[in-house]
Design a protein around this motif. Sequence first.
Motif, PDB file in Angstrom:
ATOM      1  N   MET A   1     -49.887  20.183  19.128  1.00  0.00           N
ATOM      2  CA  MET A   1     -50.226  18.811  18.711  1.00  0.00           C
ATOM      3  C   MET A   1     -49.438  18.369  17.480  1.00  0.00           C
ATOM      4  O   MET A   1     -49.277  17.195  17.220  1.00  0.00           O
ATOM      5  CB  MET A   1     -51.728  18.701  18.418  1.00  0.00           C
ATOM      6  CG  MET A   1     -52.592  18.742  19.658  1.00  0.00           C
ATOM      7  SD  MET A   1     -52.465  17.219  20.620  1.00  0.00           S
ATOM      8  CE  MET A   1     -53.332  16.080  19.563  1.00  0.00           C
ATOM      9  N   GLY A   2     -48.932  19.295  16.660  1.00  0.00           N
ATOM     10  CA  GLY A   2     -48.199  18.917  15.467  1.00  0.00           C
ATOM     11  C   GLY A   2     -49.117  18.718  14.276  1.00  0.00           C
ATOM     12  O   GLY A   2     -50.326  18.941  14.331  1.00  0.00           O
ATOM     13  N   ARG A   3     -48.550  18.284  13.195  1.00  0.00           N
ATOM     14  CA  ARG A   3     -49.296  18.087  11.959  1.00  0.00           C
ATOM     15  C   ARG A   3     -50.257  16.925  12.086  1.00  0.00           C
ATOM     16  O   ARG A   3     -49.973  15.939  12.785  1.00  0.00           O
ATOM     17  CB  ARG A   3     -48.312  17.823  10.823  1.00  0.00           C
ATOM     18  CG  ARG A   3     -48.973  17.694   9.468  1.00  0.00           C
ATOM     19  CD  ARG A   3     -47.963  17.506   8.371  1.00  0.00           C
ATOM     20  NE  ARG A   3     -48.634  17.319   7.089  1.00  0.00           N
ATOM     21  CZ  ARG A   3     -48.012  17.041   5.959  1.00  0.00           C
ATOM     22  NH1 ARG A   3     -46.688  16.917   5.939  1.00  0.00           N
ATOM     23  NH2 ARG A   3     -48.702  16.873   4.837  1.00  0.00           N
ATOM     24  N   ARG A   4     -51.397  17.033  11.387  1.00  0.00           N
ATOM     25  CA  ARG A   4     -52.399  15.967  11.410  1.00  0.00           C
ATOM     26  C   ARG A   4     -52.652  15.436  10.005  1.00  0.00           C
ATOM     27  O   ARG A   4     -52.756  16.201   9.058  1.00  0.00           O
ATOM     28  CB  ARG A   4     -53.722  16.468  11.985  1.00  0.00           C
ATOM     29  CG  ARG A   4     -53.687  16.781  13.460  1.00  0.00           C
ATOM     30  CD  ARG A   4     -55.084  17.003  13.985  1.00  0.00           C
ATOM     31  NE  ARG A   4     -55.060  17.258  15.419  1.00  0.00           N
ATOM     32  CZ  ARG A   4     -56.088  17.070  16.227  1.00  0.00           C
ATOM     33  NH1 ARG A   4     -57.239  16.639  15.729  1.00  0.00           N
ATOM     34  NH2 ARG A   4     -55.991  17.316  17.515  1.00  0.00           N
ATOM     35  N   GLY A 138     -52.509   5.221  20.472  1.00  0.00           N
ATOM     36  CA  GLY A 138     -51.198   4.686  20.808  1.00  0.00           C
ATOM     37  C   GLY A 138     -50.101   5.335  19.983  1.00  0.00           C
ATOM     38  O   GLY A 138     -50.356   6.172  19.108  1.00  0.00           O
ATOM     39  N   SER A 139     -48.874   4.947  20.269  1.00  0.00           N
ATOM     40  CA  SER A 139     -47.700   5.483  19.582  1.00  0.00           C
ATOM     41  C   SER A 139     -47.491   4.766  18.265  1.00  0.00           C
ATOM     42  O   SER A 139     -47.614   3.547  18.174  1.00  0.00           O
ATOM     43  CB  SER A 139     -46.455   5.323  20.458  1.00  0.00           C
ATOM     44  OG  SER A 139     -46.592   6.041  21.664  1.00  0.00           O
ATOM     45  N   GLY A 143     -42.173   8.964  15.567  1.00  0.00           N
ATOM     46  CA  GLY A 143     -42.582   9.891  16.614  1.00  0.00           C
ATOM     47  C   GLY A 143     -44.030  10.331  16.532  1.00  0.00           C
ATOM     48  O   GLY A 143     -44.422  11.322  17.156  1.00  0.00           O
ATOM     49  N   ARG A 144     -44.840   9.597  15.797  1.00  0.00           N
ATOM     50  CA  ARG A 144     -46.247   9.954  15.620  1.00  0.00           C
ATOM     51  C   ARG A 144     -47.126   9.240  16.648  1.00  0.00           C
ATOM     52  O   ARG A 144     -46.734   8.242  17.238  1.00  0.00           O
ATOM     53  CB  ARG A 144     -46.715   9.584  14.205  1.00  0.00           C
ATOM     54  CG  ARG A 144     -45.982  10.345  13.117  1.00  0.00           C
ATOM     55  CD  ARG A 144     -46.203   9.744  11.745  1.00  0.00           C
ATOM     56  NE  ARG A 144     -45.475  10.510  10.732  1.00  0.00           N
ATOM     57  CZ  ARG A 144     -45.220  10.090   9.507  1.00  0.00           C
ATOM     58  NH1 ARG A 144     -45.626   8.887   9.120  1.00  0.00           N
ATOM     59  NH2 ARG A 144     -44.538  10.851   8.667  1.00  0.00           N
ATOM     60  N   VAL A 145     -48.325   9.775  16.847  1.00  0.00           N
ATOM     61  CA  VAL A 145     -49.362   9.089  17.619  1.00  0.00           C
ATOM     62  C   VAL A 145     -50.564   8.920  16.707  1.00  0.00           C
ATOM     63  O   VAL A 145     -50.745   9.663  15.734  1.00  0.00           O
ATOM     64  CB  VAL A 145     -49.745   9.834  18.914  1.00  0.00           C
ATOM     65  CG1 VAL A 145     -48.573   9.874  19.874  1.00  0.00           C
ATOM     66  CG2 VAL A 145     -50.238  11.235  18.614  1.00  0.00           C
ATOM     67  N   THR A 196     -59.198   7.487  10.934  1.00  0.00           N
ATOM     68  CA  THR A 196     -57.882   7.393  11.551  1.00  0.00           C
ATOM     69  C   THR A 196     -57.213   8.755  11.501  1.00  0.00           C
ATOM     70  O   THR A 196     -57.119   9.366  10.438  1.00  0.00           O
ATOM     71  CB  THR A 196     -57.008   6.363  10.807  1.00  0.00           C
ATOM     72  OG1 THR A 196     -57.622   5.082  10.882  1.00  0.00           O
ATOM     73  CG2 THR A 196     -55.622   6.284  11.426  1.00  0.00           C
ATOM     74  N   THR A 197     -56.763   9.228  12.653  1.00  0.00           N
ATOM     75  CA  THR A 197     -56.041  10.493  12.739  1.00  0.00           C
ATOM     76  C   THR A 197     -54.624  10.217  13.196  1.00  0.00           C
ATOM     77  O   THR A 197     -54.425   9.613  14.252  1.00  0.00           O
ATOM     78  CB  THR A 197     -56.722  11.457  13.726  1.00  0.00           C
ATOM     79  OG1 THR A 197     -58.082  11.680  13.307  1.00  0.00           O
ATOM     80  CG2 THR A 197     -55.997  12.790  13.787  1.00  0.00           C
ATOM     81  N   VAL A 198     -53.657  10.634  12.403  1.00  0.00           N
ATOM     82  CA  VAL A 198     -52.253  10.482  12.722  1.00  0.00           C
ATOM     83  C   VAL A 198     -51.703  11.874  13.038  1.00  0.00           C
ATOM     84  O   VAL A 198     -51.898  12.809  12.261  1.00  0.00           O
ATOM     85  CB  VAL A 198     -51.458   9.852  11.565  1.00  0.00           C
ATOM     86  CG1 VAL A 198     -49.981   9.715  11.933  1.00  0.00           C
ATOM     87  CG2 VAL A 198     -52.044   8.502  11.199  1.00  0.00           C
ATOM     88  N   VAL A 199     -51.034  11.988  14.180  1.00  0.00           N
ATOM     89  CA  VAL A 199     -50.503  13.272  14.609  1.00  0.00           C
ATOM     90  C   VAL A 199     -48.987  13.142  14.778  1.00  0.00           C
ATOM     91  O   VAL A 199     -48.505  12.197  15.398  1.00  0.00           O
ATOM     92  CB  VAL A 199     -51.137  13.742  15.928  1.00  0.00           C
ATOM     93  CG1 VAL A 199     -50.573  15.092  16.354  1.00  0.00           C
ATOM     94  CG2 VAL A 199     -52.657  13.821  15.800  1.00  0.00           C
ATOM     95  N   GLY A 200     -48.249  14.091  14.202  1.00  0.00           N
ATOM     96  CA  GLY A 200     -46.799  14.040  14.316  1.00  0.00           C
ATOM     97  C   GLY A 200     -46.170  15.384  14.012  1.00  0.00           C
ATOM     98  O   GLY A 200     -46.863  16.352  13.688  1.00  0.00           O
ATOM     99  N   ALA A 201     -44.858  15.429  14.100  1.00  0.00           N
ATOM    100  CA  ALA A 201     -44.139  16.671  13.851  1.00  0.00           C
ATOM    101  C   ALA A 201     -44.188  17.017  12.373  1.00  0.00           C
ATOM    102  O   ALA A 201     -44.262  16.140  11.526  1.00  0.00           O
ATOM    103  CB  ALA A 201     -42.691  16.513  14.313  1.00  0.00           C
TER     104      ALA A 201
END
Length: 201
Positions: A1-4, A138-139, A143-145, A196-201
């Motif tokens: 899932m990547g970093r949160r 959503g995106s 490159g995060r969701v 709010t949760t942001v997920v990305g590399a």
Amino acid sequence: MGRRWIFDGHIAGIGTASGLRAVVGMWQESPFGAFSDVMLQQPSGHRLLLAPSPGVAEFIASTYSFDEVQVVDVSAELAEGTLAVDAGPLAIRAVTGARTYLGSALRAVPRRLSVHPRWLSAVSPLASLAAPGARTYGSAGSGRVEYYGVTDLHHVTSAVVSWEGADAGALAAIRPAVTFGFSSVPPRPGVARVRTTVVGA
């Protein structure tokens, strides 16, 4: 899932008769500590971020889309049915009212479920039906969701908004929808309890 990155607090959506629209984030818990920020869209469509520090500004501007970023002192207080915001050229004094029907329905969902990314990705198509323009998944930029878990919602019943010292007009619907990212706040001004949760590399 990547970093949160997880942000827990409130979001207020305010519209004015002049077409100025503001989305105020008030975060009690975040990777940057407690802070507030304002995403503002002018009648021309110009999108402006008012952020309290360079680090916060960099993260938000890399997740959302803006035409301009300003680092200014941002103060936002929500207490006893009132909202007071001072952010550089923007000042808001608003009164919150009753919980919405949607807010009552959201409170019926257990919080652990209502903020979980899997749940939010599943219910996103329904969110836009319940609150036009709003989505829960959503995106985002870089490159995060992103996942919006709203657990309560109250109307804003009145507001005095000034921009650069001038009256921005009476409280009005948030139309057209703001365009900072994949989701807007509901058209009717309100204050939402949100994670709010942001997920990305």
